[in-house]
Write an enzyme that holds these catalytic residues in place. Sequence first.
Site, PDB file in Angstrom:
ATOM      1  N   TRP A 148      30.020  36.799  33.943  1.00  9.78           N
ATOM      2  CA  TRP A 148      30.004  36.617  35.396  1.00  9.78           C
ATOM      3  C   TRP A 148      28.735  35.846  35.765  1.00  9.78           C
ATOM      4  O   TRP A 148      27.632  36.253  35.385  1.00  9.78           O
ATOM      5  CB  TRP A 148      30.018  37.989  36.059  1.00  9.78           C
ATOM      6  CG  TRP A 148      30.038  38.004  37.548  1.00  9.78           C
ATOM      7  CD1 TRP A 148      30.812  37.247  38.380  1.00  9.78           C
ATOM      8  CD2 TRP A 148      29.242  38.847  38.402  1.00  9.78           C
ATOM      9  NE1 TRP A 148      30.555  37.566  39.699  1.00  9.78           N
ATOM     10  CE2 TRP A 148      29.593  38.543  39.739  1.00  9.78           C
ATOM     11  CE3 TRP A 148      28.285  39.831  38.159  1.00  9.78           C
ATOM     12  CZ2 TRP A 148      29.006  39.191  40.824  1.00  9.78           C
ATOM     13  CZ3 TRP A 148      27.702  40.479  39.237  1.00  9.78           C
ATOM     14  CH2 TRP A 148      28.062  40.153  40.553  1.00  9.78           C
ATOM     15  N   ASP A 229      28.512  46.836  32.587  1.00 13.05           N
ATOM     16  CA  ASP A 229      29.024  46.466  33.904  1.00 13.05           C
ATOM     17  C   ASP A 229      30.467  46.952  33.985  1.00 13.05           C
ATOM     18  O   ASP A 229      31.341  46.456  33.283  1.00 13.05           O
ATOM     19  CB  ASP A 229      28.954  44.948  34.092  1.00 13.05           C
ATOM     20  CG  ASP A 229      29.386  44.514  35.490  1.00 13.05           C
ATOM     21  OD1 ASP A 229      29.861  45.363  36.271  1.00 13.05           O
ATOM     22  OD2 ASP A 229      29.246  43.312  35.799  1.00 13.05           O
ATOM     23  N   ALA A 231      33.146  47.040  36.497  1.00 12.62           N
ATOM     24  CA  ALA A 231      33.647  46.599  37.797  1.00 12.62           C
ATOM     25  C   ALA A 231      35.147  46.790  37.958  1.00 12.62           C
ATOM     26  O   ALA A 231      35.652  46.714  39.081  1.00 12.62           O
ATOM     27  CB  ALA A 231      33.300  45.128  38.010  1.00 12.62           C
ATOM     28  N   LYS A 264      37.096  46.921  43.468  1.00 17.82           N
ATOM     29  CA  LYS A 264      38.429  46.527  43.026  1.00 17.82           C
ATOM     30  C   LYS A 264      39.373  47.719  42.881  1.00 17.82           C
ATOM     31  O   LYS A 264      40.492  47.695  43.370  1.00 17.82           O
ATOM     32  CB  LYS A 264      38.341  45.790  41.683  1.00 17.82           C
ATOM     33  CG  LYS A 264      38.059  44.302  41.802  1.00 17.82           C
ATOM     34  CD  LYS A 264      36.661  44.003  42.248  1.00 17.82           C
ATOM     35  CE  LYS A 264      36.362  42.510  42.249  1.00 17.82           C
ATOM     36  NZ  LYS A 264      34.983  42.219  42.664  1.00 17.82           N
TER      37      LYS A 264
END
Length: 415
Positions: A148, A229, A231, A264
């Site tokens: 990212w 991470d 997400a 999300k």
Amino acid sequence: MGRMGGIPHVACCHWRIRRLTLLEDLTPQPEDPILAMMDRFRNDPRADKIDLGIGIYRNSDGITPVMRAVKLAEHQLLNQQSSKSYTSLSGDPAFVHALATLVLSDKADLSCIAGAGTVGGTGAIRQGLDLIRLARPDATVHIPDPSWPNHKAIIQAVGLTCETYRYFDAQTGALDMEGLVCDLRDVPKDDVVLLHGCCHNPTGADPNSQRWGDIIQALQASGATVVIDFAYLGLGDGLDEDAAATRRILRDIPETIIAISCSKNFGLYRDRAGAVLVNAKTPEHAKIVQGNLSTLNRLAYSFPADHGAKVAEMILNDAELRAEWINELAEMRNRINDLRKTLANALLAQSNSERFALLGAPRGMFSRLNATPDQIKPLREDHGIYLIGDGRMNIAGLSLDDIPRLARAIATVCV
């Protein structure tokens, strides 16, 4: 005119050279490729344009919906909440605990876990990296290639050094496991390795269970600290399945930082709910880490936002709301996977080639198209298909009606 020692006296301001004001020293910042593409898409008048850039989920009507469980929880919150007073510097402890048990399981020993609510998953990454900077300001953070884009930007913004390790082979469309393991094994002990917990952004290419075992062995050999991470928990193969690798890492690696986002999987994009968790070596050290997390929050925004965090906590701690959320999350996950397979099959039919077959294999919201910037430009200009320059496609932004035209355009341009 007055004189001073024979020299004409002139107002001193006439002799000064004009200085810039403080903010005039600012220089233009590089354009964020995703935000820039959003602007171009918004200004494109074509009715059949397709947005594959920004990482948001859309349903079959092209809408990013408020999840059913979220609406129910918000209705309850409206009727029950009696105060909007501050929570604590680390956020609502019930929210942090609920996310910790979601990621680590409700049977996990949390005595060595410190945690704090943050402003979304990005805030969680920032606070985790700031914690590293406090402890070891000369640390280098190693991120996958590709990753990212904001990872590198945040790492550099907090004053740490960023390097990459091999992760993805663009030519084969698969993980570069040999390069990945080799590079991780060579990371210095005092450095940091950032991993994607699941649904790798931008490729969607995740290690399987055996390959995660190889990665963990390489990390054990290096002795580096791990940042995960997280997400997209629940959007790959399922909640427990997506969390399995992280749970193994916490069991086998002595010090781990986890950045969690509720954007999300709860659809709480604009409510910015997230948390950072730290697996410390001992309960006593966890208390020290906890104090540092509270201080970092105090310096950044004092108290993290609570509305989205409270909604997520209510869903996780209420059996009926949790069941509704899990069902809707499965619907989203299955729809994304169906879209990905449908696109891969359409590309096979259009190109009469297996070149795009691996687009059906990744997990999560993204896949990466093996295309050059010179191919991505005509996709946008001639066909109204918007994706960023590295070929990342947000599969979760597609509709079934988009796929035939998208497949034709890709087969035409990416030859």
